[in-house]
Design a protein around this motif. Structure first.
Motif: not given
Length: 402
Positions: A287-307, A319-325
């Motif tokens: 997916w390239g670094p731009h899409r991967t990076g944007a998606g990964a930061f959103l996943v990390a934010a979602a993990g913090l949201g769960i926490e 949520g902690s596991a999702v954030f770190v991933a």
């Protein structure tokens, strides 16, 4: 990894001469060196309340044993990669490990908070003699066919050390006191320093740059949207990672983890997430670094949201596991973007990236400390919002580069 500084990658068909000649042995020694150096960012997170109690001061004041280290760590990340262009990187790393050991002894014996903070600041400055130099050194001695995996393994150490550093403090501190958590790693640091000097010799970059050249090149790079996106992510990585674990430590009793064993169990869900980061290269390739990076930061934010949402303890840990991933995948995406935006000045670009990673590590405890009264949920919510900034920046930089 969170950092790198290869000013000139040398293609190698086989490892140069050295007492440790295998790829596995070389990577193993570098992994041990990086884990020992970087774990000192996190080793004081569980110790702050005990330090505050012994010196009869506030938790906010004692928190500078972490923030002081982080600020100095940021500066050291600008200095030592440049030094390693002119001096044998093995010697730089070995002396760095010995300096971390020596300052650890001083910190463990500190008679007052001022000396403890000063010792930790000096330790923070010398610790970057290992991680960015190791990532610059590794591609020069590891054959092409092993290089990508070796870099991925070494990069994973920067988050893994966060778990191991806290686990060390929780176990050793509970058994022998907080001072042993700071000085107890000295024997390992000395042994690994000796092993580093047995690694293969590395050829130097073709055109090493001075410290002034690095700063001048960085100033020009900051006009590039891709570099700004990567640098935004660099600040956010350890700001949120360290900030979340500082908040977790402050709220351990609230979460039902008042003793060291349960406190350690609260941190274990981060381990599977770190393993996910080893596959970051596959995501970037697809997916390239731009899409991967944007998606990964959103996943990390979602993990913090769960926490932040609270609920059963298992949900908070999920949520902690999702954030770190998410962070584990965002890291190689940011490093890749720095490499693309830097072009031939990759060393300078990575030096700036490393500096901002260290700056984020120093800001994390300060932010979490300021939000302590608001509670764990609010802290996680604020950190989640912070991660939305690099997510948006990565998306915007993709459009700018299209």
């Amino acid at each position: 990894m969170l950092t790198s500084h290869p000013t000139g990658l040398v293609r190698a068909a086989a490892l140069p001469s050295g007492r440790i000649r295998s790829v596995a042995g070389t990577v193993g020694v570098l992994v041990a060196a990086v884990l020992l150096a970087v774990s000192h960012i996190y080793v004081t997170i569980p110790l702050v309340p005990a330090v505050a109690g012994e010196y009869a001061t506030t938790v906010a004041a004692a928190g500078w044993i972490g923030s002081g280290f982080g600020f100095a760590f940021a500066v050291g990340n600008l200095v030592f990669p440049t030094v390693s262009d002119f001096v044998d990187p093995r010697r730089v790393m070995a002396l760095g490990l010995l300096a971390v050991a020596g300052t650890g002894v001083v910190a463990g014996l500190a008679p007052n908070l001022t000396i403890l903070i000063a010792a930790r600041a000096v330790q923070g400055f010398v610790a970057p003699a290992v991680p960015p130099v190791a990532l610059a050194y590794l591609p020069r001695v590891v054959p092409d066919r092993f290089r990508a995996m070796a870099l991925a393994v070494l990069s994973s150490c920067f988050l893994l050390s966060g778990i191991l550093g806290q686990a060390w403090s929780l176990s050793i501190g509970a058994a022998f006191g907080w001072r042993w958590s700071l000085g107890g790693l000295v024997p390992l640091l000395v042994v690994v320093a000796a092993l580093v000097m047995m690694l293969p010799a590395a050829s130097r970059p073709a055109a090493p740059g001075s410290f002034r050249t690095v700063l001048g090149t960085l100033a020009g790079m900051l006009r590039k949207p891709q570099m700004l996106a990567a640098y935004t992510g660099a600040v956010a990585f350890l700001l949120t990672f360290v900030g979340m674990y500082v908040a977790l430590q402050a709220s351990s009793a609230e979460l039902g983890a008042a003793d060291p064993v349960t406190g350690l169990l609260l941190r274990l869900p981060g381990l599977p997430g770190i393993v996910v980061g080893l596959f970051g290269g596959l995501f970037i390739g697809r997916w390239g670094p731009h899409r991967t990076g944007a998606g990964a930061f959103l996943v990390a934010a979602a993990g913090l949201g769960i926490e932040a949402a609270g609920g059963p303890l298992w949900l908070v840990l999920t949520g902690s596991a999702v954030f770190v991933a998410g962070l584990a995948v965002a890291v190689p995406a940011a490093v890749t973007l720095v490499g693309i935006a830097s072009g031939p000045a990759r060393g300078a670009g990575m030096a700036g990236y490393a500096f901002l990673v260290g700056a984020g590590a120093s800001l994390g405890p300060l932010l979490a400390g300021a939000l302590t009264g608001a509670g764990f949920a609010v802290t996680c919510g604020v950190l989640a919002v912070i991660l939305l900034v690099p997510a948006a920046a990565f998306g915007a930089s993709r459009r700018a580069s299209a």
